[in-house]
Design an enzyme around this catalytic site. Structure first.
Site, PDB file in Angstrom:
ATOM      1  N   HIS A  57       0.841  -1.213   0.000  1.00 44.24           N
ATOM      2  CA  HIS A  57       0.000   0.000   0.000  1.00 44.24           C
ATOM      3  C   HIS A  57       0.868   1.251   0.000  1.00 44.24           C
ATOM      4  CE1 HIS A  57      -3.893   2.109   0.998  1.00 44.24           C
ATOM      5  NE2 HIS A  57      -2.992   3.068   1.081  1.00 44.24           N
ATOM      6  N   HIS A  59       1.552   5.382  -2.120  1.00 42.49           N
ATOM      7  CA  HIS A  59       1.063   6.440  -3.025  1.00 42.49           C
ATOM      8  C   HIS A  59       2.265   7.043  -3.737  1.00 42.49           C
ATOM      9  CE1 HIS A  59      -3.139   6.550  -1.546  1.00 42.49           C
ATOM     10  NE2 HIS A  59      -2.566   6.026  -0.471  1.00 42.49           N
ATOM     11  N   GLN A 152      -9.466   9.312  -5.259  1.00 40.40           N
ATOM     12  CA  GLN A 152      -9.174  10.024  -3.995  1.00 40.40           C
ATOM     13  C   GLN A 152     -10.325  10.931  -3.537  1.00 40.40           C
ATOM     14  OE1 GLN A 152      -5.838  10.662  -1.844  1.00 40.40           O
ATOM     15  NE2 GLN A 152      -7.758  10.977  -0.761  1.00 40.40           N
ATOM     16  N   HIS A 210      -9.258   1.752  -0.051  1.00 33.37           N
ATOM     17  CA  HIS A 210      -9.130   2.475   1.205  1.00 33.37           C
ATOM     18  C   HIS A 210     -10.497   2.321   1.864  1.00 33.37           C
ATOM     19  CE1 HIS A 210      -5.684   4.261  -0.757  1.00 33.37           C
ATOM     20  NE2 HIS A 210      -5.381   4.941   0.317  1.00 33.37           N
ATOM     21  N   GLU A 213     -11.146   4.516   6.654  1.00 35.13           N
ATOM     22  CA  GLU A 213      -9.975   5.186   7.249  1.00 35.13           C
ATOM     23  C   GLU A 213     -10.497   6.380   8.057  1.00 35.13           C
ATOM     24  OE1 GLU A 213      -7.015   6.719   4.573  1.00 35.13           O
ATOM     25  OE2 GLU A 213      -5.595   7.141   6.193  1.00 35.13           O
ATOM     26  N   ASP A 309       2.384   3.278   2.909  1.00 31.83           N
ATOM     27  CA  ASP A 309       1.374   4.291   2.593  1.00 31.83           C
ATOM     28  C   ASP A 309       1.994   5.580   2.050  1.00 31.83           C
ATOM     29  OD1 ASP A 309      -1.127   5.360   2.233  1.00 31.83           O
ATOM     30  OD2 ASP A 309      -1.657   5.493   4.341  1.00 31.83           O
ATOM     31  N   TRP A 315       0.476  13.947   3.575  1.00 30.22           N
ATOM     32  CA  TRP A 315      -0.071  13.275   4.755  1.00 30.22           C
ATOM     33  C   TRP A 315       0.985  12.917   5.794  1.00 30.22           C
ATOM     34  CZ3 TRP A 315      -1.461  12.294  -0.295  1.00 30.22           C
ATOM     35  CH2 TRP A 315      -2.779  12.634  -0.638  1.00 30.22           C
TER      36      TRP A 315
HETATM   37 ZN   LIG Z   1      -3.397   5.147   1.211  1.00 32.03          ZN
END
Ligand SMILES: [Zn+2]
Length: 446
Positions: A57, A59, A152, A210, A213, A309, A315
């Site tokens: 996982h 990005h 997203q 996802h 979350e 991630d 993030w």
């Molecule tokens: Zn993610």
């Protein structure tokens, strides 16, 4: 007969002092002592040799973009999403490719050779998809990169979200993503799960969403995901990423939910670094940890694998492409510090991730791909503790990265001149008595 022999290796299952012979890009022999003389030889000298790390996982379209166009002030998931929304129109294919390739360089030095990345499909220009499909091809000789079409801003919530995701699949992205908890209503979220599972079944693709979350105990899209997985015949081919709401759910409800997830053979992907950083943000004290119920899910025989991630993006301002750092955090947050616990955690960044990603020929058996990492640690528990240097990273039988051992020089009278972080700090009573280490390895072998 062999292209490369790694001598005197310790294996993740606790076996010690084995030679591993590589030939024709495969593991050809694992024996106590291989007598043949190879083209090349590496002395592992009693250190751990593992299959490469796998990150299920990530990005890659956002990685290394920290500070663009500004920093995340609140540090929350939601500000991260809106910050990414500010950056998105400014993205160019060239910049995306350059950042992704740089991340892959880092990953290789960390022994991370398999990565599943989500690709944001919210911007109908799909410059993200174009860039990462190009990166996937470019890195194929050293990293297997899987791509997920990820809406997203919401599959239904974002204007054009449905069409854009389908176009990304048409371009060659091979996994269907989703973000049900970010749709406008709980009902829209459930509808998105149904629609995306249908889409995946129609196209014969796996699903990786996802899912939940959030700290909201009533966010229960994982229940819908498990049910739709069974209904559309997708058992074993669906992953639920994050599942942080499970941390906050009612215990009785979870006892029912876990068996539904087991029936659907859901692959569970917690992201320990990001979950501990982003969840519980609206709590005062006590603050929730937010990570899903790793111990309980593992106990129910669900396949649990950890993702990194984010690395230096809207993030998460930290991260180093090191799956051992991810596992190290998981041990703390899940409070899984026993020897058996640690072995399970190590599996979660290696064999379990390989299962989530459906990798073929992965592992440390004869006939598996000759993809291996030599670590500056004696065994799995030491690797998790020390996050040691990856001395050699081997792909298809060839060394593709090398890092010198971490050795500190000391200038103290009456003390040693140097210490090897991976060798001098294994647990033992005193330097003349290696027994406690043997007990560790015996336990590993059980
Ligand atoms: Zn993610």
């Amino acid at each position: 007969m062999f292209d490369l022999i790694i001598r005197n290796a310790n294996l993740p299952d606790g076996r010690q002092g084995f030679d591993i012979g590589l030939a024709g890009g495969k593991i050809a022999a694992i024996e106590k002592s291989i007598t043949a003389s190879p083209g090349e030889e590496i002395d592992a000298a009693g250190r751990l040799v593992s299959p490469p790390f796998c990150d299920p996982h990530f990005h890659m379209d956002a990685t290394l973009s920290l500070g663009l166009p500004r920093m995340n002030i609140s540090g929350t998931l939601l500000e991260g999403i809106s910050l990414w929304g500010e950056l998105r129109p400014l993205l160019t294919k060239e910049a995306l490719v350059e950042r992704a390739l740089r991340y892959c360089d880092l990953a290789v030095t960390q022994g991370l050779l398999y990565i599943r990345s989500h690709v944001d499909t919210s911007d109908p220009r799909l410059v993200t998809a174009e860039a990462l499909l190009e990166v996937k091809e470019q890195v194929a000789p050293y990293i297997e990169l899987q791509l997920v079409a990820f809406p997203q801003d919401g599959y239904f919530r974002a204007p054009g979200g449905v069409a854009s995701l389908e176009r990304a699949l048409d371009m060659g992205i091979g996994i269907v993503g989703g973000i049900p908890h970010f749709e406008r209503t709980m009902e829209d979220g459930a509808r998105s799960v149904e629609a995306l599972c249908r889409l995946a079944a129609d196209r014969g693709l796996p699903v990786d969403m996802h899912c939940d979350e959030t700290d909201d105990p009533m966010s229960r899209h994982i229940e819908t995901l498990a049910a739709e997985t069974v209904r559309f015949g997708l058992k074993g081919r669906v992953a639920g990423s994050h599942l942080t709401s499970m941390h906050s759910m009612d215990n009785y409800y979870v006892s029912k939910l876990i068996s539904l997830m087991a029936e659907a053979e859901i692959n569970v992907i917690p992201n320990p670094l990001i979950n501990i950083m982003l969840q519980g943000r609206h709590d005062t004290y006590p603050k929730r940890r937010g990570m899903t119920r790793v111990r309980e899910l593992m106990a129910a025989d669900l396949n649990v694998s950890f993702g990194h991630d984010c690395v230096m993006d809207p993030w998460y301002s930290m991260g180093s492409g090191d799956m051992l750092e991810v596992a190290h955090m998981a041990i703390h947050v899940a409070q899984m510090a026993g020897i058996e616990d640690k072995c399970k955690i190590f599996d979660a960044i290696t064999v379990n991730s390989a299962k989530t990603m459906g990798l073929e020929g992965y592992g440390l058996d004869i006939g598996c791909k000759a993809d291996l990492v030599v670590l500056q640690a004696a065994d799995v528990t030491e690797a998790l503790r020390l996050k040691p240097n990856r001395l050699f990273v081997i792909k298809a039988g060839k060394v593709i990265a090398r890092t010198a051992p971490r050795v500190g020089e000391l200038f103290l009278s009456g003390r040693p001149a140097s210490i090897d972080m991976g060798r001098d700090y294994v647990p033992r009573c005193c330097s003349a008595d290696p027994k406690p280490l043997e007990r560790t390895t015996e336990l590993l072998r059980k």
